[in-house]
Scaffold this active site. Structure first.
Site, mmCIF file in Angstrom:
data_model
loop_
_atom_site.group_PDB
_atom_site.id
_atom_site.type_symbol
_atom_site.label_atom_id
_atom_site.label_comp_id
_atom_site.label_asym_id
_atom_site.label_seq_id
_atom_site.Cartn_x
_atom_site.Cartn_y
_atom_site.Cartn_z
ATOM 1 N N PHE A 1 0.845 4.722 16.142
ATOM 2 C CA PHE A 1 2.011 5.240 15.411
ATOM 3 C C PHE A 1 1.813 6.718 15.142
ATOM 4 O O PHE A 1 0.773 7.127 14.639
ATOM 5 C CB PHE A 1 2.198 4.481 14.086
ATOM 6 C CG PHE A 1 3.473 4.862 13.390
ATOM 7 C CD1 PHE A 1 4.685 4.311 13.786
ATOM 8 C CD2 PHE A 1 3.483 5.799 12.362
ATOM 9 C CE1 PHE A 1 5.880 4.669 13.177
ATOM 10 C CE2 PHE A 1 4.667 6.164 11.745
ATOM 11 C CZ PHE A 1 5.866 5.598 12.155
ATOM 12 N N ASP B 1 -4.721 12.004 15.878
ATOM 13 C CA ASP B 1 -3.748 11.899 14.801
ATOM 14 C C ASP B 1 -4.483 11.350 13.589
ATOM 15 O O ASP B 1 -4.775 10.156 13.510
ATOM 16 C CB ASP B 1 -2.610 10.968 15.231
ATOM 17 C CG ASP B 1 -1.593 10.745 14.126
ATOM 18 O OD1 ASP B 1 -1.902 11.075 12.959
ATOM 19 O OD2 ASP B 1 -0.498 10.237 14.419
ATOM 20 N N LYS C 1 0.064 13.255 5.005
ATOM 21 C CA LYS C 1 -0.110 12.242 3.967
ATOM 22 C C LYS C 1 -0.987 12.743 2.803
ATOM 23 O O LYS C 1 -0.522 13.460 1.950
ATOM 24 C CB LYS C 1 -0.664 10.947 4.560
ATOM 25 C CG LYS C 1 0.387 10.144 5.360
ATOM 26 C CD LYS C 1 -0.149 8.772 5.691
ATOM 27 C CE LYS C 1 0.807 7.957 6.554
ATOM 28 N NZ LYS C 1 1.884 7.302 5.851
HETATM 29 C C1 LIG Z 1 -1.104 7.908 12.065
HETATM 30 C C2 LIG Z 1 0.242 8.389 11.599
HETATM 31 N N1 LIG Z 1 0.808 9.435 12.227
HETATM 32 C C3 LIG Z 1 2.000 9.918 11.841
HETATM 33 C C4 LIG Z 1 2.706 9.351 10.801
HETATM 34 C C5 LIG Z 1 4.032 9.908 10.415
HETATM 35 O O1 LIG Z 1 3.909 10.662 9.254
HETATM 36 P P1 LIG Z 1 5.230 11.078 8.441
HETATM 37 O O2 LIG Z 1 5.880 9.811 7.986
HETATM 38 O O3 LIG Z 1 4.717 11.941 7.329
HETATM 39 O O4 LIG Z 1 6.099 11.834 9.393
HETATM 40 C C6 LIG Z 1 2.154 8.246 10.125
HETATM 41 C C7 LIG Z 1 2.885 7.601 9.029
HETATM 42 O O5 LIG Z 1 2.689 6.458 8.702
HETATM 43 C C8 LIG Z 1 0.889 7.761 10.532
HETATM 44 O O6 LIG Z 1 0.318 6.717 9.934
#
Ligand SMILES: Cc1ncc(COP(=O)(O)O)c(C=O)c1O
Length: 402
Positions: free
Chosen positions: A136, A221, A250
């Site tokens: 994700f 990520d 986050k």
């Molecule tokens: C690993 C990862 N990348 C990206 C995101 C997306 O982040 P945002 O919701 O701040 O755009 C998330 C959100 O859950 C995530 O867990």
């Protein structure tokens, strides 16, 4: 105005389905709703509230900066952004920082940078991005397509192209896809939304080697795994593999929206003036709060406490499982833990979350089969004990209802 959950359905776009209760304030790992019911928070705003609610250092930074300067745009730079960038550079592999407002935006920047870098250094053919199934990376159309759950990107028209998905923890499946046309491999060094899945040491090492063989950039990520969540400042530090680009968000702002993309000086050079940008990215208010969060988290006391608190969670969940046999394993690292439901309870993680909320405990799911915990890194031991006692009552309510 009478603000109720019903009002949500009247005025909000229906893409969320929030809980019936409406939280109104929080302190540490406790949250209170409109009726003054008190909840223990093991969800942390989905791995965001890394220091709990209203941590005094963050409140002080917010108030101080709030009286000085909130926003100017990137026509000007500002002191909090430069201080935070310097601290990120000093503490990680990175030499350059780009600020965004969310994880999805930090990833969007990472992917655009990788494509631009490959175009500049190798040519148009080198545009393939490989990511992993169940991964994700956000909800912008590029990042959601790179994410490994097609259900999230289906139904919005033609998708961005040259994106392929390998199987996480399966090096052969990556080998079958990667070539000199690959510009980047993007992965979470601990899959969060996909079910709390840790990579094996050999897999991460192998991914790095394949990227090196094919001159592809490795993007980690760390939106969910970063800023102390696993006990290391960033998860890559505990894996012994260094990425070329890292995204963080986050927990970075401790609850204030901010994201960042970190990379090396050479790679960063491909995002020349005018190639990418954001109105709000790197605004002084967000950066001042994030700087305070970073200073507070990046200490031996906080980082060192994570694995000790992880043990408390694991022991407590084990004890619950001895009585009720609902989990096949507890997995994850640090304070990003997933309790995997046994065969009998497959598909029912949401029932456990609802039952926990009824017991005044906030937790999360990671897919249909995993109950996820991502509490504050400074959650008091007493709150862990009390929260787990509430979780036990939630588990009992489900088991006894059979
Ligand atoms: C690993 C990862 N990348 C990206 C995101 C997306 O982040 P945002 O919701 O701040 O755009 C998330 C959100 O859950 C995530 O867990």
């Amino acid at each position: 105005m009478n603000v109720t959950r019903e009002l949500f359905d009247e005025v909000m776009v229906p893409n969320y389905n929030p809980a019936a209760m409406i939280p109104v304030r929080g302190l540490g790992s406790r949250v209170w709703d409109q009726d003054n019911n008190e909840y223990i928070d093991f969800a942390g705003g989905i791995a965001v509230n890394v220091l709990g609610h209203c941590h005094p250092n963050l409140v002080a930074a917010l108030k101080e900066q709030g009286d000085k300067l909130w926003h100017l745009s990137n026509v000007f730079t500002n002191e909090p952004a430069l201080r935070l960038a310097k601290k990120l550079v000093d503490a990680t592999f990175a030499e350059r920082v780009y600020f965004a407002n969310s994880g999805g935006e930090a990833n969007e920047a990472a992917l655009k940078l990788a494509r631009r870098w490959a175009l500049e250094h190798h040519g148009e053919h080198k545009n393939q991005i490989i990511a992993f199934k169940q991964g994700f990376h956000g909800r912008t159309f590029f990042t959601v397509t790179v994410g490994g759950q097609p259900a999230y990107s289906d139904g919005f028209g033609p998708k961005p192209g040259a994106i392929d998905h390998a199987v996480y923890n399966d090096l052969d499946s990556l080998k079958a896809l990667i070539s000199d046309n690959t510009c980047a491999v993007m992965m979470e060094p601990l899959q969060g939304e996909g079910g709390i899945i840790s990579p094996t040491a050999d897999f991460v090492k192998g991914v790095r080697e394949l990227c090196d063989q094919h001159n592809a950039l490795l993007i980690f990520d760390e939106v969910q795994s970063g800023v102390g969540r696993t006990g290391d400042l960033y998860a890559y530090m505990g894996l012994g593999v260094t990425p070329d680009i890292l995204s963080t968000a986050k927990a970075l702002g401790g609850g204030f929206p901010i994201g960042a993309m970190l990379t090396t000086k050479d790679i960063a050079a491909s995002l020349k003036v005018g190639t990418h940008g954001s109105t709000y990215g790197g605004n002084p208010l967000a950066c001042a709060v994030a700087e305070a969060a970073f200073d507070t988290v990046n200490t031996p006391e906080v980082l060192g406490g994570v694995s000790r608190k992880e043990q408390l969670f694991r022991q407590g969940l084990e004890a619950i499982n001895q009585k009720y046999q609902v989990f096949s394993e507890v997995r994850g690292k640090g304070l990003l833990l997933g309790a995997v439901l046994t065969e009998k309870y497959q598909g029912r993680s949401r029932d456990f979350l609802v039952a926990a909320t009824q017991q005044k405990l906030m937790c999360l799911v990671a897919g249909p089969n995993v109950v996820r915990f991502a509490p504050s890194l400074v959650v008091p031991d007493e709150d862990i004990q009390q929260g787990l006692a509430r979780f036990e009552r939630a588990v009992a309510s489900i088991v006894n209802a059979e």
